[in-house]
Design an enzyme around this catalytic site. Sequence first.
Site, PDB file in Angstrom:
ATOM      1  N   LYS A  14       0.831  -1.211   0.000  1.00 55.49           N
ATOM      2  CA  LYS A  14       0.000   0.000   0.000  1.00 55.49           C
ATOM      3  C   LYS A  14       0.870   1.268   0.000  1.00 55.49           C
ATOM      4  O   LYS A  14       0.650   2.182  -0.781  1.00 55.49           O
ATOM      5  CB  LYS A  14      -0.923   0.022   1.247  1.00 55.49           C
ATOM      6  CG  LYS A  14      -1.824  -1.203   1.365  1.00 55.49           C
ATOM      7  CD  LYS A  14      -2.707  -1.141   2.599  1.00 55.49           C
ATOM      8  CE  LYS A  14      -1.970  -1.179   3.931  1.00 55.49           C
ATOM      9  NZ  LYS A  14      -1.263  -2.442   4.222  1.00 55.49           N
ATOM     10  N   ARG A 127      11.650  -6.162   4.299  1.00 55.87           N
ATOM     11  CA  ARG A 127      11.553  -4.689   4.218  1.00 55.87           C
ATOM     12  C   ARG A 127      12.640  -4.031   5.069  1.00 55.87           C
ATOM     13  O   ARG A 127      12.930  -4.445   6.174  1.00 55.87           O
ATOM     14  CB  ARG A 127      10.183  -4.220   4.701  1.00 55.87           C
ATOM     15  CG  ARG A 127      10.093  -2.692   4.795  1.00 55.87           C
ATOM     16  CD  ARG A 127       8.679  -2.192   4.973  1.00 55.87           C
ATOM     17  NE  ARG A 127       7.904  -2.994   5.884  1.00 55.87           N
ATOM     18  CZ  ARG A 127       6.574  -2.984   5.926  1.00 55.87           C
ATOM     19  NH1 ARG A 127       5.890  -2.218   5.105  1.00 55.87           N
ATOM     20  NH2 ARG A 127       5.934  -3.748   6.784  1.00 55.87           N
ATOM     21  N   ARG A 160      11.895  -2.479  10.562  1.00 56.99           N
ATOM     22  CA  ARG A 160      10.851  -1.973  11.455  1.00 56.99           C
ATOM     23  C   ARG A 160      10.667  -2.960  12.599  1.00 56.99           C
ATOM     24  O   ARG A 160      10.671  -4.170  12.358  1.00 56.99           O
ATOM     25  CB  ARG A 160       9.520  -1.854  10.686  1.00 56.99           C
ATOM     26  CG  ARG A 160       9.204  -0.450  10.256  1.00 56.99           C
ATOM     27  CD  ARG A 160       8.027  -0.343   9.326  1.00 56.99           C
ATOM     28  NE  ARG A 160       6.781  -0.945   9.767  1.00 56.99           N
ATOM     29  CZ  ARG A 160       5.640  -0.872   9.087  1.00 56.99           C
ATOM     30  NH1 ARG A 160       5.585  -0.215   7.942  1.00 56.99           N
ATOM     31  NH2 ARG A 160       4.550  -1.448   9.520  1.00 56.99           N
TER      32      ARG A 160
HETATM   33  P1  AP5 Z   1       4.888  -1.625   1.704  1.00 54.17           P
HETATM   34  O1  AP5 Z   1       4.531  -0.754   0.564  1.00 54.17           O
HETATM   35  O2  AP5 Z   1       5.660  -1.025   2.825  1.00 54.17           O
HETATM   36  O3  AP5 Z   1       3.570  -2.379   2.248  1.00 54.17           O
HETATM   37  P2  AP5 Z   1       2.334  -1.864   3.083  1.00 54.17           P
HETATM   38  O4  AP5 Z   1       1.116  -2.497   2.536  1.00 54.17           O
HETATM   39  O5  AP5 Z   1       2.355  -0.354   3.177  1.00 54.17           O
HETATM   40  O6  AP5 Z   1       2.689  -2.568   4.448  1.00 54.17           O
HETATM   41  P3  AP5 Z   1       2.716  -2.090   5.952  1.00 54.17           P
HETATM   42  O7  AP5 Z   1       3.338  -3.229   6.682  1.00 54.17           O
HETATM   43  O8  AP5 Z   1       3.344  -0.744   6.119  1.00 54.17           O
HETATM   44  O9  AP5 Z   1       1.215  -2.010   6.253  1.00 54.17           O
HETATM   45  P4  AP5 Z   1       0.590  -2.047   7.610  1.00 54.17           P
HETATM   46  O10 AP5 Z   1      -0.792  -1.750   7.216  1.00 54.17           O
HETATM   47  O11 AP5 Z   1       0.770  -3.213   8.468  1.00 54.17           O
HETATM   48  O12 AP5 Z   1       1.464  -0.974   8.417  1.00 54.17           O
HETATM   49  P5  AP5 Z   1       1.152   0.490   8.877  1.00 54.17           P
HETATM   50  O13 AP5 Z   1       2.409   1.229   8.808  1.00 54.17           O
HETATM   51  O14 AP5 Z   1      -0.060   1.006   8.215  1.00 54.17           O
HETATM   52  O15 AP5 Z   1       5.663  -2.889   1.110  1.00 54.17           O
HETATM   53  C1  AP5 Z   1       6.132  -3.935   1.945  1.00 54.17           C
HETATM   54  C2  AP5 Z   1       7.491  -4.421   1.426  1.00 54.17           C
HETATM   55  O16 AP5 Z   1       7.326  -5.019   0.145  1.00 54.17           O
HETATM   56  C3  AP5 Z   1       8.532  -3.307   1.223  1.00 54.17           C
HETATM   57  O17 AP5 Z   1       9.797  -3.824   1.538  1.00 54.17           O
HETATM   58  C4  AP5 Z   1       8.446  -2.976  -0.276  1.00 54.17           C
HETATM   59  O18 AP5 Z   1       9.690  -2.505  -0.753  1.00 54.17           O
HETATM   60  C5  AP5 Z   1       8.079  -4.332  -0.854  1.00 54.17           C
HETATM   61  N1  AP5 Z   1       7.196  -4.215  -2.005  1.00 54.17           N
HETATM   62  C6  AP5 Z   1       6.130  -3.376  -2.152  1.00 54.17           C
HETATM   63  N2  AP5 Z   1       5.511  -3.557  -3.328  1.00 54.17           N
HETATM   64  C7  AP5 Z   1       6.194  -4.568  -3.952  1.00 54.17           C
HETATM   65  C8  AP5 Z   1       6.020  -5.228  -5.189  1.00 54.17           C
HETATM   66  N3  AP5 Z   1       5.034  -4.921  -6.045  1.00 54.17           N
HETATM   67  N4  AP5 Z   1       6.900  -6.213  -5.513  1.00 54.17           N
HETATM   68  C9  AP5 Z   1       7.885  -6.553  -4.663  1.00 54.17           C
HETATM   69  N5  AP5 Z   1       8.103  -5.968  -3.463  1.00 54.17           N
HETATM   70  C10 AP5 Z   1       7.252  -4.983  -3.113  1.00 54.17           C
HETATM   71  O19 AP5 Z   1       0.737   0.222  10.396  1.00 54.17           O
HETATM   72  C11 AP5 Z   1       1.683  -0.169  11.366  1.00 54.17           C
HETATM   73  C12 AP5 Z   1       0.982  -0.281  12.714  1.00 54.17           C
HETATM   74  O20 AP5 Z   1       0.427   1.015  13.088  1.00 54.17           O
HETATM   75  C13 AP5 Z   1      -0.222  -1.234  12.770  1.00 54.17           C
HETATM   76  O21 AP5 Z   1       0.171  -2.558  13.020  1.00 54.17           O
HETATM   77  C14 AP5 Z   1      -1.023  -0.621  13.930  1.00 54.17           C
HETATM   78  O22 AP5 Z   1      -0.454  -0.966  15.172  1.00 54.17           O
HETATM   79  C15 AP5 Z   1      -0.840   0.865  13.736  1.00 54.17           C
HETATM   80  N6  AP5 Z   1      -1.885   1.472  12.879  1.00 54.17           N
HETATM   81  C16 AP5 Z   1      -1.693   2.085  11.674  1.00 54.17           C
HETATM   82  N7  AP5 Z   1      -2.864   2.517  11.187  1.00 54.17           N
HETATM   83  C17 AP5 Z   1      -3.812   2.172  12.097  1.00 54.17           C
HETATM   84  C18 AP5 Z   1      -5.219   2.336  12.141  1.00 54.17           C
HETATM   85  N8  AP5 Z   1      -5.894   2.934  11.140  1.00 54.17           N
HETATM   86  N9  AP5 Z   1      -5.889   1.835  13.202  1.00 54.17           N
HETATM   87  C19 AP5 Z   1      -5.224   1.237  14.232  1.00 54.17           C
HETATM   88  N10 AP5 Z   1      -3.888   1.049  14.248  1.00 54.17           N
HETATM   89  C20 AP5 Z   1      -3.192   1.520  13.189  1.00 54.17           C
END
Ligand code: AP5
Length: 214
Positions: A14, A127, A160
């Site tokens: 995402k 990552r 991370r």
């Molecule tokens: P990346 O683009 O970083 O993936 P992502 O979907 O953004 O993954 P996240 O792990 O950041 O999502 P998340 O929803 O768990 O974390 P968030 O930060 O929102 O890609 C992942 C990897 O793959 C990278 O290494 C990239 O280079 C690689 N990649 C990407 N696309 C690729 C492709 N096409 N081919 C090959 N490789 C690829 O949340 C973290 C924490 O914050 C949560 O666990 C929670 O505790 C809290 N939080 C955040 N938002 C909320 C909310 N709304 N409500 C409650 N808690 C929340």
Amino acid sequence: MDAIVLLGPPGAGKGTVAEMLKKSTPYQHVSTGDMLRAAIKAGSEVGLKAKSYMDKGELVPDAAIMGIVGERLEKEPNGRFMFDGFPRTNEQAELLDKVIERIGGKLRRVFLLDVSRAVLIDRMCGRRICKTCGAVYHERNIPPKKAGICDVDGGPLVQRPDDKEDVVANRLDVYQRQTASLISYYEGKGLLYRVAAEKSGAETEKRIRAELGL
Ligand code: AP5
């Protein structure tokens, strides 16, 4: 307000695709994960509270999330926003609907990034992020030019804390338990669009832009 949502499990890509869409569309990237990580870095009250949940892979309570998102949206009632990692519970989705209704605007589309569990685990475990600017890499899929060093600002690349293998498994379970129900929520509203997201980020970006007519 005009908004789109990028929905999908942790590691689906995402954030990566949002950074591309930010350059090719008028939508601003709003990542609640990035906002929380910035709050942790700043040592704010929200950050301190959020850290204990994030380190375990649990969701941060809805009230804290709605506080930071609400603040952002109120500043720019006519903004165009691309939400990444938000909403994540039915309550957040219902509150977002209410905010949109109150300030006037439209939720245009919800894009579900479809990726298999094995690929998600590989993406999260590989990552690496820049400690100073937060730029995202993958040690094999999207490596930096020089191992361990950020291409953007030369900062060190780190893992991370929630990308450790045991936390990753919990995050995937939490997604199934608390977030996956949003698929039917948005399907019911006729807003959901599924994107097969195992190919390159550029391919996913192209499909989303085509659906938006941009
Ligand atoms: P990346 O683009 O970083 O993936 P992502 O979907 O953004 O993954 P996240 O792990 O950041 O999502 P998340 O929803 O768990 O974390 P968030 O930060 O929102 O890609 C992942 C990897 O793959 C990278 O290494 C990239 O280079 C690689 N990649 C990407 N696309 C690729 C492709 N096409 N081919 C090959 N490789 C690829 O949340 C973290 C924490 O914050 C949560 O666990 C929670 O505790 C809290 N939080 C955040 N938002 C909320 C909310 N709304 N409500 C409650 N808690 C929340």
